[in-house]
Design an enzyme around this catalytic site. Structure first.
Site: not given
Ligand code: NAD
Ligand code: USQ
Length: 406
Positions: A262, A32, A216, A193, A189-190, A75, A145, A187, A247, A219
């Site tokens: 940090v 979307n 996951q 999940k 968000y978490h 969706i 996650t 959070s 990172l 990333v």
């Molecule tokens: P992102 O926000 O870049 O991509 C999500 C996509 O989903 C976007 O393009 C958004 O427009 C679309 N979307 C959201 N709600 C929608 C809806 N209602 N209908 C249709 N489309 C919709 O996120 P990402 O970093 O690519 O992450 C993808 C998935 O992987 C997420 O579910 C996230 O929780 C999971 N994940 C990401 C990371 C990370 O570090 N980026 C780590 C672990 C898990």
């Molecule tokens: N952090 C810092 N400095 C920053 C940003 C973050 O110290 O500038 C710290 C945060 O406080 C946290 C850690 O780094 O302790 C991770 O933060 P993050 O923003 O890199 O990751 P998080 O919020 O956990 O979320 C991201 C993705 C999410 C995914 C999750 C995987 O946005 O979609 O689900 O990583 S995990 O962390 O394994 O749960």
């Protein structure tokens, strides 16, 4: 296979769409474009200049000869439209990325909490509900996650989804069970999940849906083999305080001469995976679908763990960047250890890309190329987990939101 990629315009979804299209699958992106709207709401943009999804798919066709189809569907809000699309197209596999994925964005305000819960839970439930209604036996692969487990230091490795427990029966005997690892979200968000996990458990048990949930880690990186083929195929790269992950943020901060942000002591240990491995894991999961009637198959999709301050020190050594220890806007353990099992993907042939200097430098180079697009005022993370933390940050003269960092 015909594969529907929900959220295929996002950071992980786009390279996954390219990778699977490259392998000859018929790829349909459903999105979307809410992530692009959120950029507009926040007044930030991807570090890398992203074209529209229509333009990206046009370039991909030109480069590879393959078509990626795009369908603009919400969706979470347009159940009937989505169901009709599934009924007409009947994909063999569905990869579900379509959720609001930033923890800081989910904690910004009561509206953002509502949006994240409504969007994520409805998106997942609509998908499951429609699959049952349509007798659609597609393999559903969801991006979950590591954060569903919490990041606890109990001294045992976090298993892949399920925990073996012994309970004492009324007759005093021991009964063994495998239960979903206790959810411990940090959070809103978490938390969504964690709710997803229960939806999956129910629909696999009740309706025999075939579901894989990929827990996951964070990333990092930006390029994959396919995004490198043309500059207009470039992936998005978030650096702002809401969507940028730790990172990738440190790497871009190093590139623009901004002290590495940090949070707290930096004693938080988290799991990481490079974007190229993330895409490869999804391919492996697709090839190893559960059978009808199986419980949800859970993989821990991560390749290494690191402590935040160690990452900052590593990048500082590599680039000469300064490190800033800031008040933590989040409510999280200041220090934790993290040991994670990830045998399943390794046994299926994943060869992990580890965090080595070459790849870190590649990201710093991308960041330097596009550094002119960075708004430095959007670098600090200001979304606070509680009202008390917000107050503290508001009145801290050392916090970068109140100082201009040069
Ligand atoms: P992102 O926000 O870049 O991509 C999500 C996509 O989903 C976007 O393009 C958004 O427009 C679309 N979307 C959201 N709600 C929608 C809806 N209602 N209908 C249709 N489309 C919709 O996120 P990402 O970093 O690519 O992450 C993808 C998935 O992987 C997420 O579910 C996230 O929780 C999971 N994940 C990401 C990371 C990370 O570090 N980026 C780590 C672990 C898990
Ligand atoms: N952090 C810092 N400095 C920053 C940003 C973050 O110290 O500038 C710290 C945060 O406080 C946290 C850690 O780094 O302790 C991770 O933060 P993050 O923003 O890199 O990751 P998080 O919020 O956990 O979320 C991201 C993705 C999410 C995914 C999750 C995987 O946005 O979609 O689900 O990583 S995990 O962390 O394994 O749960």
């Amino acid at each position: 296979m015909k594969i529907a990629i929900l959220g295929g315009d996002g950071f992980v979804g786009w390279p996954t769409s390219l990778h699977l299209s490259d392998q000859g699958h018929e790829v349909h992106v459903i999105d979307n474009l809410s992530r692009r709207w959120i950029d507009a709401e926040l007044g930030v943009q991807s570090l890398t200049p992203m074209d529209s999804i229509q333009e990206r798919t046009r370039i991909w066709k030109q480069e590879s000869g393959n078509t990626i189809h795009f369908h603009l569907i919400d969706i979470a809000k347009n159940y009937e439209v989505f169901k009709a699309w599934l009924a007409d197209n009947r994909p063999d596999a569905i990869i579900h990325f379509a959720e609001q994925r930033a923890a800081p964005y989910s904690m910004k305000s009561d509206q953002h909490k509502n949006y994240t819960v409504n969007n994520n839970v409805s998106a997942t439930h609509h998908l499951l509900n429609a699959m049952v209604e349509l007798d659609l036996d597609a393999h559903l692969v969801h991006l979950g996650t590591m954060g569903v487990y919490g990041y606890s230091s109990v001294g045992a490795a976090i298993p892949e989804g399920y925990l073996s427990v012994d309970v004492e029966t009324l007759g005093g005997e021991k009964a063994s069970q495998e239960i979903l690892y206790p959810a411990n979200p940090g959070s809103i968000y978490h938390m969504t999940k964690c709710l997803d996990q229960l939806l999956f458990q129910f629909y696999a048990k009740n309706d025999g849906l075939r579901i894989t949930d990929l827990h996951q880690g964070i990333v990092w990186g930006t390029h994959t083999e396919q995004t490198l083929r043309h500059k207009q195929l470039i992936n998005r790269f978030d650096y702002d305080g809401d969507y940028g992950t730790v990172l990738n943020r440190f790497l871009i901060q190093a590139a623009i001469g901004y002290p590495l942000t940090v949070h707290g002591t930096g004693g938080q240990t988290r799991a990481f995976i490079h974007i190229q491995d993330s895409v490869r894991c999804i391919e492996l999961a697709l090839k190893n679908a559960p059978q009808k009637g199986d419980r949800v198959k859970v993989f821990n999709q991560m390749t290494e763990t690191h402590r935040v301050r160690d990452l900052a020190e590593l990048i500082s050594k590599l680039t000469g960047a300064k490190v800033a220890y800031l008040p933590n806007p989040r409510k999280e353990a200041a220090e934790n250890d993290l040991v994670v099992e990830n045998k399943q993907f390794l046994e299926l042939g994943l060869n992990p890309t580890t965090l080595e200097d070459g790849l870190l430098s590649e990201v710093v180079d991308v960041a330097k190329t596009y550094a002119y697009r960075v708004d430095r005022s959007r670098v600090p993370a200001v979304s606070a987990w509680t009202k008390e933390i917000a107050e503290e940050i508001e009145h801290d003269p050392e916090h970068p939101r109140l100082k201009s960092v040069s």
